[in-house]
Design a protein around this motif. Sequence first.
Motif, PDB file in Angstrom:
ATOM      1  N   THR A 160       1.102  25.521  85.434  1.00  0.00           N
ATOM      2  CA  THR A 160       2.052  24.504  84.985  1.00  0.00           C
ATOM      3  C   THR A 160       2.595  23.662  86.140  1.00  0.00           C
ATOM      4  O   THR A 160       3.064  22.552  85.918  1.00  0.00           O
ATOM      5  CB  THR A 160       3.228  25.126  84.216  1.00  0.00           C
ATOM      6  N   SER A 161       2.497  24.159  87.373  1.00  0.00           N
ATOM      7  CA  SER A 161       2.975  23.379  88.514  1.00  0.00           C
ATOM      8  C   SER A 161       2.027  22.227  88.846  1.00  0.00           C
ATOM      9  O   SER A 161       2.417  21.277  89.527  1.00  0.00           O
ATOM     10  CB  SER A 161       3.172  24.265  89.741  1.00  0.00           C
ATOM     11  N   VAL A 162       0.794  22.289  88.334  1.00  0.00           N
ATOM     12  CA  VAL A 162      -0.205  21.243  88.566  1.00  0.00           C
ATOM     13  C   VAL A 162      -0.318  20.320  87.349  1.00  0.00           C
ATOM     14  O   VAL A 162      -0.694  19.162  87.466  1.00  0.00           O
ATOM     15  CB  VAL A 162      -1.580  21.891  88.879  1.00  0.00           C
ATOM     16  N   CYS A 163       0.040  20.816  86.186  1.00  0.00           N
ATOM     17  CA  CYS A 163      -0.098  20.076  84.931  1.00  0.00           C
ATOM     18  C   CYS A 163       0.711  18.776  84.958  1.00  0.00           C
ATOM     19  O   CYS A 163       1.857  18.761  85.383  1.00  0.00           O
ATOM     20  CB  CYS A 163       0.379  20.954  83.768  1.00  0.00           C
ATOM     21  N   VAL A 164       0.080  17.692  84.479  1.00  0.00           N
ATOM     22  CA  VAL A 164       0.750  16.391  84.415  1.00  0.00           C
ATOM     23  C   VAL A 164       1.157  16.026  82.990  1.00  0.00           C
ATOM     24  O   VAL A 164       1.657  14.932  82.747  1.00  0.00           O
ATOM     25  CB  VAL A 164      -0.110  15.264  85.028  1.00  0.00           C
ATOM     26  N   GLY A 165       0.907  16.915  82.041  1.00  0.00           N
ATOM     27  CA  GLY A 165       1.343  16.679  80.666  1.00  0.00           C
ATOM     28  C   GLY A 165       0.507  15.678  79.896  1.00  0.00           C
ATOM     29  O   GLY A 165       1.005  15.050  78.959  1.00  0.00           O
ATOM     30  N   ALA A 166      -0.757  15.514  80.259  1.00  0.00           N
ATOM     31  CA  ALA A 166      -1.621  14.554  79.571  1.00  0.00           C
ATOM     32  C   ALA A 166      -1.900  14.975  78.123  1.00  0.00           C
ATOM     33  O   ALA A 166      -2.140  14.136  77.271  1.00  0.00           O
ATOM     34  CB  ALA A 166      -2.945  14.384  80.320  1.00  0.00           C
ATOM     35  N   GLY A 167      -1.892  16.269  77.853  1.00  0.00           N
ATOM     36  CA  GLY A 167      -2.079  16.769  76.492  1.00  0.00           C
ATOM     37  C   GLY A 167      -3.511  16.883  76.022  1.00  0.00           C
ATOM     38  O   GLY A 167      -3.748  17.171  74.851  1.00  0.00           O
ATOM     39  N   MET A 168      -4.472  16.661  76.907  1.00  0.00           N
ATOM     40  CA  MET A 168      -5.876  16.758  76.503  1.00  0.00           C
ATOM     41  C   MET A 168      -6.219  18.162  76.015  1.00  0.00           C
ATOM     42  O   MET A 168      -7.009  18.324  75.094  1.00  0.00           O
ATOM     43  CB  MET A 168      -6.804  16.366  77.660  1.00  0.00           C
ATOM     44  N   CYS A 169      -5.627  19.171  76.606  1.00  0.00           N
ATOM     45  CA  CYS A 169      -5.905  20.550  76.197  1.00  0.00           C
ATOM     46  C   CYS A 169      -5.462  20.791  74.754  1.00  0.00           C
ATOM     47  O   CYS A 169      -6.227  21.336  73.950  1.00  0.00           O
ATOM     48  CB  CYS A 169      -5.232  21.534  77.137  1.00  0.00           C
ATOM     49  N   ALA A 170      -4.252  20.358  74.428  1.00  0.00           N
ATOM     50  CA  ALA A 170      -3.727  20.558  73.076  1.00  0.00           C
ATOM     51  C   ALA A 170      -4.496  19.747  72.041  1.00  0.00           C
ATOM     52  O   ALA A 170      -4.674  20.190  70.908  1.00  0.00           O
ATOM     53  CB  ALA A 170      -2.244  20.211  73.030  1.00  0.00           C
ATOM     54  N   LEU A 171      -4.967  18.575  72.433  1.00  0.00           N
ATOM     55  CA  LEU A 171      -5.774  17.764  71.519  1.00  0.00           C
ATOM     56  C   LEU A 171      -7.166  18.349  71.323  1.00  0.00           C
ATOM     57  O   LEU A 171      -7.716  18.307  70.229  1.00  0.00           O
ATOM     58  CB  LEU A 171      -5.893  16.333  72.053  1.00  0.00           C
ATOM     59  N   THR A 172      -7.734  18.907  72.381  1.00  0.00           N
ATOM     60  CA  THR A 172      -9.087  19.447  72.345  1.00  0.00           C
ATOM     61  C   THR A 172      -9.140  20.821  71.686  1.00  0.00           C
ATOM     62  O   THR A 172     -10.063  21.105  70.925  1.00  0.00           O
ATOM     63  CB  THR A 172      -9.648  19.543  73.779  1.00  0.00           C
ATOM     64  N   ALA A 173      -8.167  21.664  71.973  1.00  0.00           N
ATOM     65  CA  ALA A 173      -8.175  23.045  71.478  1.00  0.00           C
ATOM     66  C   ALA A 173      -6.772  23.460  71.038  1.00  0.00           C
ATOM     67  O   ALA A 173      -6.098  24.236  71.720  1.00  0.00           O
ATOM     68  CB  ALA A 173      -8.701  23.977  72.562  1.00  0.00           C
ATOM     69  N   PRO A 174      -6.295  22.948  69.906  1.00  0.00           N
ATOM     70  CA  PRO A 174      -4.920  23.207  69.477  1.00  0.00           C
ATOM     71  C   PRO A 174      -4.616  24.669  69.139  1.00  0.00           C
ATOM     72  O   PRO A 174      -3.452  25.056  69.107  1.00  0.00           O
ATOM     73  CB  PRO A 174      -4.738  22.305  68.258  1.00  0.00           C
ATOM     74  N   ARG A 175      -5.642  25.471  68.892  1.00  0.00           N
ATOM     75  CA  ARG A 175      -5.385  26.900  68.656  1.00  0.00           C
ATOM     76  C   ARG A 175      -5.143  27.647  69.961  1.00  0.00           C
ATOM     77  O   ARG A 175      -4.605  28.757  69.952  1.00  0.00           O
ATOM     78  CB  ARG A 175      -6.557  27.545  67.910  1.00  0.00           C
ATOM     79  N   LEU A 176      -5.523  27.038  71.077  1.00  0.00           N
ATOM     80  CA  LEU A 176      -5.391  27.688  72.373  1.00  0.00           C
ATOM     81  C   LEU A 176      -4.255  27.143  73.222  1.00  0.00           C
ATOM     82  O   LEU A 176      -3.701  27.860  74.046  1.00  0.00           O
ATOM     83  CB  LEU A 176      -6.698  27.541  73.167  1.00  0.00           C
ATOM     84  N   PHE A 177      -3.924  25.853  73.029  1.00  0.00           N
ATOM     85  CA  PHE A 177      -2.950  25.190  73.894  1.00  0.00           C
ATOM     86  C   PHE A 177      -1.919  24.409  73.091  1.00  0.00           C
ATOM     87  O   PHE A 177      -2.200  23.907  72.012  1.00  0.00           O
ATOM     88  CB  PHE A 177      -3.657  24.185  74.827  1.00  0.00           C
ATOM     89  N   ASP A 178      -0.735  24.295  73.687  1.00  0.00           N
ATOM     90  CA  ASP A 178       0.325  23.435  73.170  1.00  0.00           C
ATOM     91  C   ASP A 178       0.996  22.816  74.393  1.00  0.00           C
ATOM     92  O   ASP A 178       0.574  23.062  75.519  1.00  0.00           O
ATOM     93  CB  ASP A 178       1.316  24.250  72.341  1.00  0.00           C
ATOM     94  N   GLN A 179       2.034  22.032  74.166  1.00  0.00           N
ATOM     95  CA  GLN A 179       2.811  21.456  75.251  1.00  0.00           C
ATOM     96  C   GLN A 179       4.267  21.840  75.077  1.00  0.00           C
ATOM     97  O   GLN A 179       4.773  21.869  73.952  1.00  0.00           O
ATOM     98  CB  GLN A 179       2.690  19.935  75.259  1.00  0.00           C
ATOM     99  N   SER A 180       4.933  22.116  76.195  1.00  0.00           N
ATOM    100  CA  SER A 180       6.342  22.501  76.125  1.00  0.00           C
ATOM    101  C   SER A 180       7.192  21.303  75.712  1.00  0.00           C
ATOM    102  O   SER A 180       6.890  20.162  76.060  1.00  0.00           O
ATOM    103  CB  SER A 180       6.822  23.044  77.477  1.00  0.00           C
ATOM    104  N   ASP A 181       8.228  21.580  74.970  1.00  0.00           N
ATOM    105  CA  ASP A 181       9.145  20.523  74.533  1.00  0.00           C
ATOM    106  C   ASP A 181       9.953  19.967  75.713  1.00  0.00           C
ATOM    107  O   ASP A 181      10.267  18.788  75.738  1.00  0.00           O
ATOM    108  CB  ASP A 181      10.113  21.055  73.476  1.00  0.00           C
ATOM    109  N   GLU A 182      10.262  20.814  76.672  1.00  0.00           N
ATOM    110  CA  GLU A 182      11.111  20.405  77.794  1.00  0.00           C
ATOM    111  C   GLU A 182      10.359  19.562  78.819  1.00  0.00           C
ATOM    112  O   GLU A 182      10.815  18.484  79.195  1.00  0.00           O
ATOM    113  CB  GLU A 182      11.702  21.637  78.509  1.00  0.00           C
ATOM    114  N   GLN A 183       9.239  20.054  79.297  1.00  0.00           N
ATOM    115  CA  GLN A 183       8.512  19.411  80.390  1.00  0.00           C
ATOM    116  C   GLN A 183       7.257  18.660  79.944  1.00  0.00           C
ATOM    117  O   GLN A 183       6.738  17.843  80.696  1.00  0.00           O
ATOM    118  CB  GLN A 183       8.089  20.462  81.422  1.00  0.00           C
ATOM    119  N   GLY A 184       6.753  18.994  78.776  1.00  0.00           N
ATOM    120  CA  GLY A 184       5.502  18.399  78.313  1.00  0.00           C
ATOM    121  C   GLY A 184       4.274  19.037  78.936  1.00  0.00           C
ATOM    122  O   GLY A 184       3.162  18.572  78.744  1.00  0.00           O
TER     123      GLY A 184
END
Length: 64
Positions: A7-31
């Motif tokens: 998470t310290s490298v993540c920029v919050g692009a959301g590609m993971c959650a769009l590609t594999a929503p059963r595996l990934f989500d985005q935090s409400d606070e940081q994205g």
Amino acid sequence: MRIAADTSVCVGAGMCALTAPRLFDQSDEQGTVVLLDPEPRGDDGAAAREAVERCPSGALSLAE
């Protein structure tokens, strides 16, 4: 297979959650990435690989 998310490298692009929503989500606070299932099986394994490849920041990795 095991997914790791930095998470310290993540920029919050959301590609993971769009590609594999059963595996990934985005935090409400940081994205940033939230790992829902670190050990995908079956079709989720292919989705995990695709999400790792699409991650623009390199925050995701896989270990077999």
